[in-house]
Design an enzyme around this catalytic site. Structure first.
Site, PDB file in Angstrom:
ATOM      1  N   GLU A 141       3.143   5.601   9.368  1.00 29.62           N
ATOM      2  CA  GLU A 141       2.884   6.003  10.733  1.00 29.62           C
ATOM      3  C   GLU A 141       2.318   7.729  11.714  1.00 29.62           C
ATOM      4  O   GLU A 141       1.758   8.028  11.751  1.00 29.62           O
ATOM      5  CB  GLU A 141       2.395   4.800  11.333  1.00 29.62           C
ATOM      6  CG  GLU A 141       1.914   3.782  10.833  1.00 29.62           C
ATOM      7  CD  GLU A 141       1.110   2.865  11.988  1.00 29.62           C
ATOM      8  OE1 GLU A 141       2.037   1.886  12.165  1.00 29.62           O
ATOM      9  OE2 GLU A 141       0.152   2.385  12.085  1.00 29.62           O
ATOM     10  N   VAL A 146       7.973   3.828   9.017  1.00 26.41           N
ATOM     11  CA  VAL A 146       7.831   5.409   8.544  1.00 26.41           C
ATOM     12  C   VAL A 146       6.117   5.677   7.773  1.00 26.41           C
ATOM     13  O   VAL A 146       6.058   6.898   7.759  1.00 26.41           O
ATOM     14  CB  VAL A 146       8.588   6.246   7.526  1.00 26.41           C
ATOM     15  CG1 VAL A 146      10.221   6.121   7.678  1.00 26.41           C
ATOM     16  CG2 VAL A 146       7.862   5.287   5.740  1.00 26.41           C
ATOM     17  N   ILE A 170       0.706  -1.088  -0.067  1.00 21.20           N
ATOM     18  CA  ILE A 170      -0.024   0.253   0.155  1.00 21.20           C
ATOM     19  C   ILE A 170       0.976   1.574   0.353  1.00 21.20           C
ATOM     20  O   ILE A 170       0.250   2.413  -0.382  1.00 21.20           O
ATOM     21  CB  ILE A 170      -0.859   0.492   1.211  1.00 21.20           C
ATOM     22  CG1 ILE A 170      -0.656  -0.274   2.897  1.00 21.20           C
ATOM     23  CG2 ILE A 170      -1.938  -1.083   1.022  1.00 21.20           C
ATOM     24  CD1 ILE A 170      -1.423  -0.484   3.923  1.00 21.20           C
ATOM     25  N   SER A 186       5.988  -0.390  -1.237  1.00 21.54           N
ATOM     26  CA  SER A 186       6.482  -1.561  -0.359  1.00 21.54           C
ATOM     27  C   SER A 186       7.283  -2.642  -1.258  1.00 21.54           C
ATOM     28  O   SER A 186       8.220  -3.080  -0.955  1.00 21.54           O
ATOM     29  CB  SER A 186       6.214  -2.166   0.442  1.00 21.54           C
ATOM     30  OG  SER A 186       4.639  -2.834   0.042  1.00 21.54           O
ATOM     31  N   THR A 227       8.508  -2.866   5.135  1.00 14.63           N
ATOM     32  CA  THR A 227      10.089  -1.859   4.450  1.00 14.63           C
ATOM     33  C   THR A 227      10.514  -3.172   5.779  1.00 14.63           C
ATOM     34  O   THR A 227      11.958  -3.168   5.331  1.00 14.63           O
ATOM     35  CB  THR A 227       9.740  -1.280   4.939  1.00 14.63           C
ATOM     36  OG1 THR A 227       9.195  -1.007   3.244  1.00 14.63           O
ATOM     37  CG2 THR A 227      11.823  -0.133   4.128  1.00 14.63           C
TER      38      THR A 227
END
Ligand code: FAD
Lengths: 763, 289
Positions: free
Chosen positions: A716, A714, A484, A487, A528
């Site tokens: 959120e 990274v 999403i 990635s 990730t």
């Protein structure tokens, strides 16, 4: 192996185009609604028009007579699931509640709650039949807002809800599912030492993730029970687990295929349609497609909580905070399970505080059950805490960045919820914000600048990845996480880096549940980090195999082979003198040197580094209309190591934009009967492109030593600071302290009128 | 199963005949940016759609003497692309140009905006402020009526069965006459006006207002022509006292509802604000010509 030396990297840190990019740009990508099957039926969900009602009777006789109708299901077609905690999705969930959320049993608990579903040979027939399903309701009093739901005499949603976490154990049901507390130090002593005490209350509204793609699936149940599910979700393994449980079948009977996903932001970490389509398919013997429209998305799926945030801070005149107290009341929707826990834990995590007391309440009311939304819970509590900190800074006459610096969490700080922080980059974000040109640009009239910080844990967890060397020396990477945020590109880049081959030679795909080992869903900013770790390890295993194949070809020991720049070299003069063998050279010969070269790795990744951010927001307020224009926005974040910097920036910019919508305009509007009045993008106002300036995403890189490349999550943390950053900027611009979200034009104008009543216009 | 018939006549007479002879609900379609959205959401269930875009003259802008004649189905992009119209009536073009996005601009028309009869329609206030007339064709021939006589309430018009709008006749500006339109929305685009205001003023050589029309949108069931606001301007220069009187008159004319788009109190205040702001722009433009 570790690849923390940035200078040595060839692929990681560059900005190649994403493997799914072309398909998405030209419209060829297959999203949830793009799948069809021979003989497929169209389904439609019948939804409750009442906020709270007992279901007395469901009469499907008229609906069944509509030509083309093949099956109708209600709760009676699903097993009655027992009360059991689930550890499948991102937030807390209970299998019984999830089952009842997908299909109401006994009671409808919110406007839009599914009460029946029909499958027919055409969409029109399904819609007509759904209209003709007759549901007899006994309408019950309802309650929408969190404090009203906690008040004595409020309508009770669940007769068996006895508040957990209070002593003595309650004997009467209430809407409070749970009370939690976190304590560090001695709060009374802290306040006794304080020279300044500031106590404020803030509120936020539930907001939807507003992913562009509505929920959609096709489910085919064969006669022998073998089931295939195509759907758009944040985790095919999650879909499989929930459907197996809710329909009472073995996990082995279900194969879940991940579609491209058109946004999720946490909102697709649970199921709504898949179990219903599965029940319809089972009953009709045909594949069934279910697709929500936008109205159904708003009425039937979970936003994040709205909440009240009561903050009390005690400080020395110097600015050192000596006591921090917080009470959070989060609205969970119709079933227990708001993100109040993480809300409590994140609220003060940026700060090194000795005396903290935090209380959280999880409260049900007649609205859709909340779902995860980017850093679930943290933006809500942070809006209160970061606004209150700004009020404290003003009261003390201290620069808001200086106040944060003075109280900043550092390596070795023990968080109020337990763990001690290591390798954190919070101070670096404050420092970078202070040095950023945005912090120095002079402001004009009615313009203001706001500062706010944020924290999110980030998680690791179970991940699987496979790396297959193809016969021509290209490489396939198979991983288990729906992509999403770009990635797949990052996975391919990490594999390419380890293998020493160009990014373009690596093709990443997201495997279905039968094609790759178990992988926890895409959430918690984990992919990730955790799946990237699995990919890296699988690629390293492949390198080991490549080395031993080269050794076999050269007839030397594998230890005497070195892998560099995508080639095998003899490790030194003693190893012998051979022309280097490229990955392709070895791949072509793999049939003769031991067969296919491939590795799959499954791990439970530990050590996800926490994420910190500090944002600067500049606004201009139109005093007469209350309109707020975002002039500039700078988001500084510790990203560990940016694998693909553009997609990291994209995550930051997206989070900020969603946060600005949350701050300024987004809210659910209910009428007096508890019906949602703005179930669409016209009146549920997310920002449009022209509302936003170009957001400057500033990446601070404090590598996470627990990840081979230093990555930390990274996706959120960028949504945590914006609401307070905007509120603080408005206060700076016009002196109006907005403590209730959204800070919409009518509310701001009213606040300004209160501060400075308009003179009566001359007649 | 619901069925919709579709006709695309190539003359005004044929269109009138089809509309007059239709049984069930017949809807005229120009750009379809309201109609098709309402059809898909189930809000209207027409039996027949009559598309006007193939009728000669329905798309296009021409000049006839002292008038601009704008074909009823002319899309927004052709209005903003017409330099003469844009120069003459920047306010009308601003209003039309605010409708939707680039994609919507390729279709959305003045007639559709007027006949959808939303009090928040963006192109309508400035069109009315310019004293535009519409040419209505029907079974009894054609008639010309002021644009403001068409909408009678939310979603309702004064058009009789078989009638539809063929064109807008917009008078050309007199010396020192110009207009402006502003709307307030919480965002910057893709939204429905919380309040809209079109103001059209004519000045004398000294800058004193000699004629004015102030038209408010979204503050009452229909668009409101605010006579008292015009009176507040006529005979005055745009000084603080005039602006205050204008603001008060605009506020007084508001009979809004409180709904999800705004409260009564807020809409009323903003109506005054926009009246002042559009007057300031229109005065400046008029003085400059
Ligand atoms: C995404 C989006 C954004 C929008 N934004 C705005 C906005 O910002 N401001 C705004 O005001 N509107 C907005 N609209 C609404 C719409 O685009 C406008 O009202 C537009 O002007 C309608 O014109 P049309 O030609 O498409 O009308 P149509 O949809 O063709 O018709 C609208 C109505 O008028 C009737 N009609 C059409 N032509 C005639 C005729 N010649 N004679 C008699 N009756 C007729 C139809 O029967 C129908 O009832 C938006 C719509 C969309 C989809």
């Amino acid at each position: 192996m570790s690849y923390l030396d940035k200078e040595a990297l060839k692929v990681v840190g560059t900005r190649p185009i994403r493997p799914d990019g072309i398909d998405k740009v030209i419209g060829r990508a297959s999203f949830g609604a793009d799948y069809t099957m021979p003989g497929m039926l169209w389904g439609k969900v019948k939804r409750s028009p009442h906020a709270h009602a007992r279901i007395l009777k469901i009469d499907v006789s008229k609906a069944l007579r509509v030509p083309g109708v093949r099956a109708i299901v209600t709760a009676a077609d699903f097993p009655n699931i027992a009360n059991e905690e689930a550890f499948v999705g991102e937030g807390p969930m209970n299998f019984r509640d999830l089952s009842r959320n997908c299909m109401a049993r006994d009671k409808a608990l919110y406007d839009g709650h599914a009460v029946a579903a029909v499958a027919a040979t055409s969409n029109a027939a399904a819609e007509e039949a759904a209209e003709l399903i007759e549901v007899e309701y006994e309408v019950l009093p309802h309650v929408i807002d969190v404090e009203a739901a906690m008040a004595p005499g409020a309508p009770i949603l669940h007769d068996d809800m006895l508040t957990q976490g209070v002593e003595p154990k309650p004997t009467k049901p209430s809407n409070v599912a749970k009370k939690i507390t976190f304590t560090k130090g001695d709060i009374a002593k802290g306040f006794a030492e304080a020279e300044v005490v500031i106590e404020r209350k803030y509120t936020t509204k539930p907001v939807h993730q507003a992913y562009i793609e509505p929920h959609a699936c096709v489910v085919a149940v064969a006669n022998d029970g073998q089931t295939t599910i195509w759907s758009s979700s944040q985790g095919q393994f999650m879909v499989r687990a929930y459907c197996a449980k809710l329909l009472g079948v073995d996990i082995a009977n279900i194969r879940a295929m991940p579609a491209e996903i058109g946004g999720g932001f946490g909102g697709k970490t649970l199921v709504y349609l898949e179990p219903v389509a599965m029940a319809l398919s089972k009953k009709s013997g045909r594949p069934v497609k279910l697709v929500m429209n936008r109205e159904e998305v708003f009425r039937g799926t979970g936003p994040t909580s709205g909440g009240t945030i009561e903050v009390k801070l005690g400080a020395k005149r110097s600015g050192r905070i000596v006591a921090a107290e917080l009470v959070l009341k989060y609205q969970a929707g119709a079933f227990a399970g708001s993100p109040v826990g993480p809300g409590c834990m994140c609220a003060f995590a940026m700060y090194d505080l000795d005396n903290v007391h935090i209380t959280g309440y999880d409260v049900v009311s007649n609205r859709p059950k909340v779902a995860a939304y980017r850093a679930p819970g943290a933006p809500i509590s942070s809006f209160g805490v970061e606004s209150c900190l700004d009020e404290l800074a003003r009261e003390l006459g201290i620069d808001p960045l200086a106040l944060r610096e003075m109280n900043a969490a550092r390596d070795g700080t023990k968080t109020p919820y337990g763990p001690t922080l290591t390798n954190v980059g919070y101070l670096q974000t404050v420092e970078a914000a202070r040095n950023h040109p945005n912090a120095k640009i002079p402001l004009g009239p009615n313009q203001g600048r706001g500062i706010a910080s944020g924290f999110w844990f980030n998680i690791g967890g179970e991940s699987s990845a496979a790396v297959h060397v193809n016969e021509d020396g290209t490489v396939a990477v198979v991983e288990g996480n729906p992509d999403i945020g770009g990635s797949r590109a990052s996975m391919a880049m990490m594999a390419a880096e380890v293998l020493g081959i160009p990014y373009e030679k690596v093709r990443p795909v997201v495997g279905d549940t039968a094609s790759i080992g178990f992988t926890f869903l895409t959430g918690g900013s984990r992919v990730t980090f955790a799946t990237g770790m699995a990919v890296t390890q699988a690629a390293e295993k492949v390198v080991e195999q490549l080395k031993s194949r080269a050794a076999a070809i050269w007839d030397i020991s594998p230890e005497a082979v070195e892998w560099r720049d995508g080639k095998a070299f003899p490790a030194g003069a003693n190893a012998g003198s051979f022309e280097p063998l490229s990955l392709a050279d070895i791949a072509i010969k793999s049939g003769r040197t031991g067969g296919p070269i491939t590795a799959e790795v499954s791990i439970n990744a530990q050590g996800a580094g926490p994420g910190f951010a500090t944002h600067i927001c500049d606004v201009e307020v139109d005093r007469e209309t209350g309109h707020v224009k975002i002039l500039r926005y700078t988001a500084v974040q510790d990203v560990g190591r940016a694998i693909h910097p553009s997609y990291v920036e994209g995550q930051i910019q997206g989070g900020v934009t969603q946060g600005v919508g949350w701050a300024l305009n987004e809210e659910y509007i209910y009428d007096k009967d508890g019906r949602l009045e703005n179930a669409g993008f016209l009146d549920y106002r997310i920002p449009v492109a022209s509302d936003m300036p170009m957001i400057d995403a500033v990446m601070v890189e404090v590598p996470n030593p627990r990840h081979p490349f230093g990555a930390r999550g990274v996706g959120e943390v960028p949504i945590v600071p914006p609401m307070a950053a905007v509120a603080n900027a408005i206060a700076d611009a016009v002196g109006a302290r907005m403590r209730d979200l959204p800070m919409s034009p009518p509310k701001l104008r009213a606040e300004l009128d209160e501060l400075d009543p308009p003179r009566m216009a001359a007649e | 199963m619901p069925r919709v018939n579709y006709e695309a006549p190539t003359s005004v007479d044929d269109a009138v005949k089809i509309l007059a002879g239709a049984s069930g609900l017949a809807k005229v379609m120009s750009g379809g940016t309201d109609l098709l959205v309402q059809l898909r959401s189930g809000r209207v269930k027409p039996d027949l759609i009559v598309d006007t875009k193939r009728i000669p003259g329905l798309i296009g802008i021409r000049e006839e003497g002292d008038f601009f004649v704008v074909g009823a189905a002319t899309p927004g992009v052709m209005l903003s692309g017409n330099e003469k119209l844009d120069h003459a009536w920047p306010g009308i073009v601003e209003g039309a140009d605010l409708i939707g996005s680039t994609q919507i601009q390729g279709r959305a028309s003045l007639a559709g905006n007027l006949c959808n009869a939303s009090p928040a329609a963006d192109s309508v206030p400035a069109v009315i402020a310019a004293r535009a007339a519409v040419v209505v064709a029907g079974p009894n021939g054609t008639r010309e009526v002021p644009a403001e006589s068409i909408p009678t309430g939310p979603g309702r018009t004064s058009l009789a069965k078989g009638e539809f709008i063929v064109a807008f006749k917009i008078p050309k500006p007199k010396p020192h006459q110009c207009d402006a339109y502003l709307r307030f929305i919480p965002r910057t685009e893709m939204d429905i006006a919380v309040v809209g205001c079109g103001t059209n003023v004519t000045l004398d050589a000294s800058g004193t207002c000699i004629d004015a029309r102030v038209v408010l949108g979204a503050v009452a069931p229909t668009i409101v022509v605010v006579e008292d606001a015009a009176k507040a301007l006529i005979g005055h220069k745009l000084d603080d006292a005039t602006l205050a009187a204008l603001d008060a008159a605009a506020q007084k004319a508001c009979k809004p509802i409180s709904d999800k788009r705004g409260t009564i109190e807020y809409r009323t205040k903003v109506a005054g604000v926009l009246a002042r702001r559009t007057a300031a722009i229109a005065f400046e433009r008029a003085a400059a010509r």
